[in-house]
Design an enzyme around this catalytic site. Structure first.
Site, PDB file in Angstrom:
ATOM      1  N   ASP A 177      -3.666  -7.548   0.986  1.00 14.90           N
ATOM      2  CA  ASP A 177      -3.836  -6.189   2.000  1.00 14.90           C
ATOM      3  C   ASP A 177      -4.869  -5.273   1.443  1.00 14.90           C
ATOM      4  O   ASP A 177      -5.771  -4.975   2.013  1.00 14.90           O
ATOM      5  CB  ASP A 177      -2.708  -5.615   2.615  1.00 14.90           C
ATOM      6  CG  ASP A 177      -1.830  -6.528   3.500  1.00 14.90           C
ATOM      7  OD1 ASP A 177      -2.495  -7.512   3.874  1.00 14.90           O
ATOM      8  OD2 ASP A 177      -0.549  -6.090   3.640  1.00 14.90           O
TER       9      ASP A 177
ATOM     10  N   ARG B 192      -4.919  -6.711   9.832  1.00 14.28           N
ATOM     11  CA  ARG B 192      -5.514  -5.915   8.886  1.00 14.28           C
ATOM     12  C   ARG B 192      -6.853  -5.289   9.374  1.00 14.28           C
ATOM     13  O   ARG B 192      -7.569  -4.374   9.354  1.00 14.28           O
ATOM     14  CB  ARG B 192      -5.488  -6.445   7.598  1.00 14.28           C
ATOM     15  CG  ARG B 192      -4.382  -6.766   6.796  1.00 14.28           C
ATOM     16  CD  ARG B 192      -3.083  -5.758   7.207  1.00 14.28           C
ATOM     17  NE  ARG B 192      -2.029  -5.717   6.435  1.00 14.28           N
ATOM     18  CZ  ARG B 192      -0.863  -5.155   7.209  1.00 14.28           C
ATOM     19  NH1 ARG B 192      -0.769  -4.908   8.441  1.00 14.28           N
ATOM     20  NH2 ARG B 192       0.539  -5.346   6.449  1.00 14.28           N
TER      21      ARG B 192
END
Length: 406
Positions: free
Chosen positions: A125, A96
């Site tokens: 996320d 990420r």
């Protein structure tokens, strides 16, 4: 956010992000720039271009980031022997910050006002993308459609596509996996479906990258890994790039049933979730890295690294890769790797990565001192008596205190 004229979207080409393209266009009356990253998910990313074009996107970024991903994110994390909650090798978490970095860079290049992503409001996320973006561009605006719209099911998304003539090729005869999956060069994850019951065993045909340990070869596979400053630079004497190292270890590990994990983890947003992971190359890397460090790291440096690791793992898991504290820790970890050079021989056998040997020109292991045979005066065993008594002094004083009134 009425001043949004252009948005950079992390775009996979799948159903969710295709809907998001049109939703952004409709809701914000803005131009959408799509960014699709190849970080080793095992699927072609180029088809995302045609899908984005069909949605009216003019600026389309499709980039191969596999080498950067492993070199600048996976390898630094493995120098710390990073494991979250004792089991998770952070395959999704570590991807990420790279995606967030490129979203911000592309926003700068295209003069975009905001970035957007397809992460839901229940998961980690969203936190990782947004913390990264704010750390790198404090004034950036973030649009998270799953926190705004009411399209909260696959059926609703498909109906949206039908109403607006959004071209999708994932509503056809192709059987859809019952699991939510995320893949990159480090791992593939599985969530949802029957995995939402922690008592139910994962079905064998769910796994994509590895054979079961029971079905693995009856003969072990031996590999030799060469380390330079804590990173693997060669396998069996063949120099390789970081991404090629991980690709090769994934194949070797998967063929030997290595790297499966089934765990219930604590998400940063507060809930527990059950997930299954395949991380064959990472499992081998962790085992081998600890082996080469056992030869080359000073005792207290090694122990300090082990104490820092859970904090480092938590920072990565929770999305703080770009935080000052993670960067500070990384400098200390990287400094510790100066002499982590040498070779590790690993035996891969039926789900196990077993260290079969290690050697280094920078080894701190001295056979003349450690031997159980005659050490020819290299170590004076009588010295141990004073060492023990000095270390016992405070305990003896404390024990005597209780006897004052006997």
């Amino acid at each position: 956010m009425s001043d949004i004229n252009k948005v950079v979207l992390a775009y996979s080409g799948g159903l969710d992000t295709s809907v998001i393209v049109r939703w952004l266009q409709d809701t914000y009356n803005c131009e959408v720039v799509t960014f699709t990253a190849d970080i080793g998910q095992g699927e072609e990313v180029e088809p995302a271009r045609a899908k984005a074009e069909a949605l009216g996107v003019k600026e389309i970024y499709i980039e191969d980031l596999r080498e950067e991903f492993v070199r600048d994110f996976v390898f630094p994390m493995f120098r710390a022997n990073t494991v979250y909650e004792g089991e998770y090798l952070l395959g999704t978490s570590i991807a990420r910050p790279l995606i967030a970095k490129r979203l911000v860079e592309i926003a700068n290049e295209t003069n975009a006002d905001a970035i957007s992503h397809g992460a839901t409001g229940k998961g980690n996320d969203q936190v990782r993308f947004e913390l990264g973006a704010y750390a790198l561009k404090p004034g950036i605006q973030v649009i998270a459609p799953w926190r705004e719209w009411d399209l909260n099911s696959r059926e609703a998304l498909m109906a949206y596509c039908e109403e607006r003539n959004i071209p999708v090729d994932f509503s056809n005869k192709k059987k859809k996996s019952p699991y939510s999956m995320d893949a990159n060069l480090l791992h593939i994850s599985y969530e949802g479906g029957q995995l939402e019951d922690p008592w139910v065993e994962a079905e064998e045909d769910m796994w994509r990258w590895s054979v079961s340990p029971e079905a693995a070869p009856d003969e072990p596979t031996y590999i030799e890994l060469t380390y330079r400053k804590g990173d693997i630079v060669a396998i069996d004497g063949v120099e390789m790039s970081p991404a090629t190292v991980l690709e090769t270890l994934n194949k070797l590990g998967g063929a030997n049933g290595i790297g499966r994990a089934d765990l219930v983890e604590n998400r940063y947003v507060g809930m527990k979730s059950r997930g299954c992971y395949e991380t064959p190359g990472g499992t081998i890397m962790l085992k081998a890295h600890r082996a080469i460090e056992s030869l080359t790291l000073d005792r207290e440096a090694a122990h300090l690294k082990d104490e820092l690791m859970p904090r480092y793992a938590k920072l990565v898991y929770n999305g703080y890769w770009w935080s000052p504290e993670r960067i500070m820790l990384q400098k200390a970890i990287d400094e510790s790797q100066t002499f982590v050079n040498g070779k590790v021989r690993v035996k891969l056998y039926k789900g196990n990565a077993i260290v079969a040997g290690r050697q280094s020109d920078d080894s701190l292991f001295d056979a003349h001192i450690a031997t159980f045979e005659d050490d020819a005066g290299a170590y004076n065993q009588k010295d141990a008596e004073g060492f023990i008594k000095l270390n016992a002094l405070r305990m003896r004083i404390g024990a005597n205190r209780g006897r004052k009134y006997d």
